[in-house]
Design a protein around this motif. Structure first.
Motif, PDB file in Angstrom:
ATOM      1  N   LEU A  59       0.820  -1.215   0.000  1.00 29.30           N
ATOM      2  CA  LEU A  59       0.000   0.000   0.000  1.00 29.30           C
ATOM      3  C   LEU A  59       0.855   1.267   0.000  1.00 29.30           C
ATOM      4  O   LEU A  59       0.345   2.352  -0.274  1.00 29.30           O
ATOM      5  CB  LEU A  59      -0.926   0.006   1.228  1.00 29.30           C
ATOM      6  CG  LEU A  59      -1.975  -1.104   1.283  1.00 29.30           C
ATOM      7  CD1 LEU A  59      -2.778  -1.011   2.582  1.00 29.30           C
ATOM      8  CD2 LEU A  59      -2.907  -1.048   0.076  1.00 29.30           C
ATOM      9  N   ALA A  60       2.126   1.128   0.316  1.00 29.10           N
ATOM     10  CA  ALA A  60       3.000   2.299   0.412  1.00 29.10           C
ATOM     11  C   ALA A  60       3.897   2.478  -0.806  1.00 29.10           C
ATOM     12  O   ALA A  60       4.742   3.374  -0.826  1.00 29.10           O
ATOM     13  CB  ALA A  60       3.868   2.188   1.668  1.00 29.10           C
ATOM     14  N   ILE A  61       3.724   1.653  -1.835  1.00 28.61           N
ATOM     15  CA  ILE A  61       4.603   1.730  -3.011  1.00 28.61           C
ATOM     16  C   ILE A  61       4.586   3.130  -3.627  1.00 28.61           C
ATOM     17  O   ILE A  61       5.615   3.671  -4.034  1.00 28.61           O
ATOM     18  CB  ILE A  61       4.200   0.689  -4.074  1.00 28.61           C
ATOM     19  CG1 ILE A  61       4.488  -0.729  -3.557  1.00 28.61           C
ATOM     20  CG2 ILE A  61       4.949   0.923  -5.385  1.00 28.61           C
ATOM     21  CD1 ILE A  61       4.062  -1.827  -4.510  1.00 28.61           C
ATOM     22  N   GLY A  62       3.398   3.745  -3.696  1.00 27.51           N
ATOM     23  CA  GLY A  62       3.284   5.069  -4.299  1.00 27.51           C
ATOM     24  C   GLY A  62       4.101   6.121  -3.579  1.00 27.51           C
ATOM     25  O   GLY A  62       4.535   7.112  -4.196  1.00 27.51           O
ATOM     26  N   GLU A  63       4.345   5.931  -2.286  1.00 30.44           N
ATOM     27  CA  GLU A  63       5.093   6.906  -1.499  1.00 30.44           C
ATOM     28  C   GLU A  63       6.600   6.624  -1.486  1.00 30.44           C
ATOM     29  O   GLU A  63       7.405   7.542  -1.547  1.00 30.44           O
ATOM     30  CB  GLU A  63       4.575   6.925  -0.052  1.00 30.44           C
ATOM     31  CG  GLU A  63       3.161   7.459   0.099  1.00 30.44           C
ATOM     32  CD  GLU A  63       3.043   8.896  -0.381  1.00 30.44           C
ATOM     33  OE1 GLU A  63       3.913   9.708  -0.016  1.00 30.44           O
ATOM     34  OE2 GLU A  63       2.093   9.198  -1.113  1.00 30.44           O
TER      35      GLU A  63
END
Length: 298
Positions: A59-63
């Motif tokens: 869920l944190a790949i975009g960040e």
């Protein structure tokens, strides 16, 4: 603590993800330090915490970016592989025992006695080989935790999190389509991974709409269980097929093959039926529905 973000974390989702990372790693470390008495439970539960951790990390790949995520994901998978052979041996034996119990019911006779002895000895061999794996896992888990808690998630928001979940939903749709077109075991297994990812991630989002998302998570859990049982049967037979030349096992293997084919066919049919219903919603509509939940809660 539940495996979910909290509404009060809506203004600091990044901190909520860090909390989930920390809870899953700390739970795995606690199990390594204080193993369960029942055989196989520690390995199973530690691997489950690692799978939850990896689902939350996605869920944190975009960040954090794909490269940084991939590096840490590889480290977590490496920890899981410390006991993969032992876990595989346990799964094969457990699957056989379940088949035997379903087949014999109240009968005391074991129709698969020789095969069960073979798999039991195999598990014992792996148990001896992997003694002390916890001592290797603990420092690796601690290092991963230190790095994950430094991930730059200050700007993470519900919107980005939901976008990541929508991508996993779309990957599940693609997995279903590929499995329908080519119903080979490897495609069922690959689809199962995407189903499990979405199940974990819907649980993380549950506070946004407890009624709807809890029901959706339940459907994915059921689908994952169907695919998991089907995979375990295929996995068991792939191992036993190597023993076909053993005359002493011939009759038991012939009976098991028929049983596994019959059970596997029913599980695949049920999984595809449920999968078609669950993934019938267009990916864009799914993403929009999740975004509406976010707008109402934040």
């Amino acid at each position: 603590m539940g495996f979910r973000l909290k509404l009060r974390e809506s203004r600091d989702v990044g901190n909520g993800l860090r909390r989930i990372f920390r809870e899953q790693i700390d739970s795995a470390i606690q199990l390594c330090r204080h193993p369960a008495k029942q055989r196989g439970v520690t390995v199973h539960e530690v691997r489950k915490h690692l799978k939850k951790l990896r689902a939350a990390m996605r869920l944190a790949i975009g960040e954090v970016g794909k490269t940084r995520h991939a590096r840490e994901d590889c480290c977590v998978r490496k920890i899981g592989k410390l006991v993969s052979d032992l876990r595989d041996a346990q799964v094969r034996l457990q699957t056989l025992i379940q088949l035997r119990e379903e087949t014999t019911k109240n009968s005391k006779k074991n129709p698969f006695e020789r095969v069960e002895e073979l798999l039991s000895l195999e598990r014992e061999s792996f148990s001896a080989a992997f003694t002390g794996w916890q001592k290797q896992a603990i420092p690796q888990l601690e290092r991963v935790e230190t790095r994950l808690l430094k991930w730059p998630l200050e700007d993470a928001a519900w919107k980005q999190i939901c976008g990541a979940v929508a991508k996993i939903y779309k990957r599940g749709q693609r997995g279903l389509a590929k499995t329908i077109n080519d119903p080979e075991p490897e495609n069922f297994h690959a689809w199962r991974k995407r189903v499990k990812d979405l199940w974990y991630q819907l649980r993380i989002l549950q506070p946004l709409n407890r009624v709807v998302l809890t029901e959706m998570a339940h459907d994915e859990e059921v689908l994952g269980e169907l695919l998991g049982r089907e995979h375990d049967l295929d996995f068991l037979w792939a191992r036993l097929e190597k023993e076909n030349s053993d005359e002493a096992l011939r009759d038991e293997l012939a009976q098991l093959q028929k049983l596994i084919r019959k059970r596997g066919k029913r599980l695949r049919t049920n999984a595809l039926e449920l999968g078609r219903r669950f993934y019938a919603e267009p990916a864009k509509a799914f993403a929009k529905r999740i975004s509406i939940f976010v707008a109402k809660r934040t």
